[in-house]
Every structure is written in structure tokens, then in C-alpha cells.
Design an enzyme around this catalytic site. Structure first.
Site, short mmCIF file in Angstrom:
data_model
loop_
_atom_site.label_atom_id
_atom_site.label_comp_id
_atom_site.label_asym_id
_atom_site.label_seq_id
_atom_site.Cartn_x
_atom_site.Cartn_y
_atom_site.Cartn_z
N ASP A 44 8.59 1.21 2.38
CA ASP A 44 8.68 -0.22 2.11
C ASP A 44 7.61 -0.94 2.92
O ASP A 44 7.44 -0.67 4.12
CB ASP A 44 10.08 -0.73 2.51
CG ASP A 44 10.30 -2.17 2.08
OD1 ASP A 44 10.52 -2.38 0.87
OD2 ASP A 44 10.26 -3.05 2.94
N ASN A 52 3.16 -12.66 1.09
CA ASN A 52 3.19 -13.51 -0.11
C ASN A 52 3.23 -14.99 0.25
O ASN A 52 2.52 -15.80 -0.34
CB ASN A 52 4.38 -13.16 -0.99
CG ASN A 52 4.13 -12.00 -1.91
OD1 ASN A 52 2.99 -11.70 -2.26
ND2 ASN A 52 5.19 -11.32 -2.30
N HIS A 57 0.87 -14.86 -3.99
CA HIS A 57 1.31 -13.67 -4.72
C HIS A 57 0.16 -12.83 -5.24
O HIS A 57 0.29 -11.60 -5.36
CB HIS A 57 2.26 -14.06 -5.85
CG HIS A 57 3.59 -14.53 -5.34
ND1 HIS A 57 4.60 -13.67 -4.99
CD2 HIS A 57 4.05 -15.78 -5.08
CE1 HIS A 57 5.63 -14.36 -4.55
NE2 HIS A 57 5.33 -15.64 -4.59
N ASP A 61 -0.07 -8.92 -4.58
CA ASP A 61 -0.30 -7.88 -5.59
C ASP A 61 -1.45 -6.96 -5.18
O ASP A 61 -1.36 -5.74 -5.34
CB ASP A 61 -0.63 -8.51 -6.95
CG ASP A 61 0.57 -9.19 -7.59
OD1 ASP A 61 1.71 -9.03 -7.08
OD2 ASP A 61 0.37 -9.91 -8.60
N GLU A 87 8.21 -3.99 -3.50
CA GLU A 87 7.25 -3.49 -2.51
C GLU A 87 7.70 -2.15 -1.95
O GLU A 87 7.34 -1.76 -0.85
CB GLU A 87 7.03 -4.51 -1.39
CG GLU A 87 8.20 -4.74 -0.49
CD GLU A 87 9.17 -5.82 -0.96
OE1 GLU A 87 10.02 -6.22 -0.15
OE2 GLU A 87 9.11 -6.25 -2.13
#
Length: 175
Positions: A44, A52, A57, A61, A87
Site C-alpha cells: 500500500d 492527492n 489526482h 495517478d 493504491e
């Protein structure tokens, strides 16, 4: 025929990272190479919400794609590398390669420490936490993922940016 191949690839692949998606990874793990002795690395991204919130965002990404590329560098074609959700990522190393699996986790941490994420004017280090579990005979995939998830949670609670691979004898981790 080309369209069929394209459709199959789209059904099996996470569009953003180009890793196997969860459904296809689950299918791959039915292979006998991932039975007793297979190693599950559930990962994770640390502080992903903060990334973010701070950078947007789009950069978030790009961070996920950055991780996917690191995984592709340290793994082999025999490994299942997937975006497990959000994630979270899962790498499963085939039976008989426990030592290599532990080295894969070390290499991931090392590469992330050495190579910062870069996007435009943004440049920062990203880390992840890993829960590692070696499958025992007759255990279901869900059981293996559950133990790996508990170890991932322990890695997070112990400060992040680490791999937790062993049972904590003081807490007697449940099977």
C-alpha cells in the site's frame, strides 16, 4: 482476431498502470506454481491521500504508474504483479522462491529511496508498506491475503516504509 486480442488485454489489465487487474491476478493464482510456498507481497502506498490532496489526482495517478514501473523492474515474468485496488498492489512470487521474494521487497524499498518521483516541477520521494506472507499447504488464497493484509497493517502502524514478514509472537497473529 486483433480485436479479440485487444479485448482480452483490456479485460485483464489495469488501464492506468498496465499491470494485471485484480480479477486476472486472481485467475493466475489458481496455477499450481502459486500453491504451498508461494509468497504474497501485499503493498500500500504510504500517505497517498496526502499526495492527492497536495499535488492533485493527476500527480497521484502518475505516482501509481511510477510504482508499477518499479515493480516491473524488480520482478520477473514468472511473478504476478497486479494493481489490487486503489493504491494497493499485490505481487505473488511462485513456490520455491521465498528468498527472492524477500529480496524483491528489499529492492523495491531501495529503489524508492534512491529514485525520487518526478513530474513537472514536482520531485519527492514516495514509500510503501508491505505485508509479506509465505503460503502454507492447503491454505486458501483469501487466507493468505488476510495474513498479508494484517502484516501490511502492522507495517503501517509501526511507522510505514517497511516490510513486515514474520509473525509477531507477542501478539500471536491469528491464522
Amino acid at each position: 482476431m486483433e480485436q479479440l486480442k485487444l479485448n482480452q488485454k483490456l479485460a485483464r489489465t489495469d488501464a492506468m498502470t498496465e499491470l494485471a487487474n485484480r480479477r486476472f491476478a486472481t485467475e493466475c493464482l489458481q496455477d499450481k506454481r502459486f500453491g504451498e510456498g508461494a509468497v504474497f507481497l501485499l503493498m500500500d502506498v504510504d500517505n497517498f491521500k496526502q499526495i492527492n490532496d497536495t499535488y492533485g489526482h493527476q500527480v497521484g495517478d502518475e505516482v501509481l504508474i511510477f510504482f508499477a514501473n518499479v515493480f516491473k523492474e524488480v520482478c520477473t515474468e514468472d511473478d504476478v504483479i497486479s494493481r489490487w485496488g486503489g493504491e494497493e498492489f499485490l505481487i505473488v512470487i511462485p513456490t520455491g522462491y521465498e528468498l527472492r521474494a524477500r529480496k524483491v521487497a528489499e529492492k523495491i524499498h531501495k529503489k524508492l529511496a534512491e529514485k525520487p518521483f518526478t513530474s513537472g516541477q514536482h520531485r519527492f520521494h514516495v514509500t510503501l508498506s508491505i505485508g509479506l506472507y509465505v503460503r502454507v499447504a492447503d491454505e486458501s488464497m483469501d487466507h493468505c491475503l488476510n495474513i498479508a493484509d494484517k502484516r501490511l497493517y502492522r507495517a503501517k502502524s509501526q511507522g510505514k516504509n517497511q516490510t513486515v514478514a514474520e509473525v509477531d509472537l507477542a501478539k500471536h497473529e491469528p491464522a
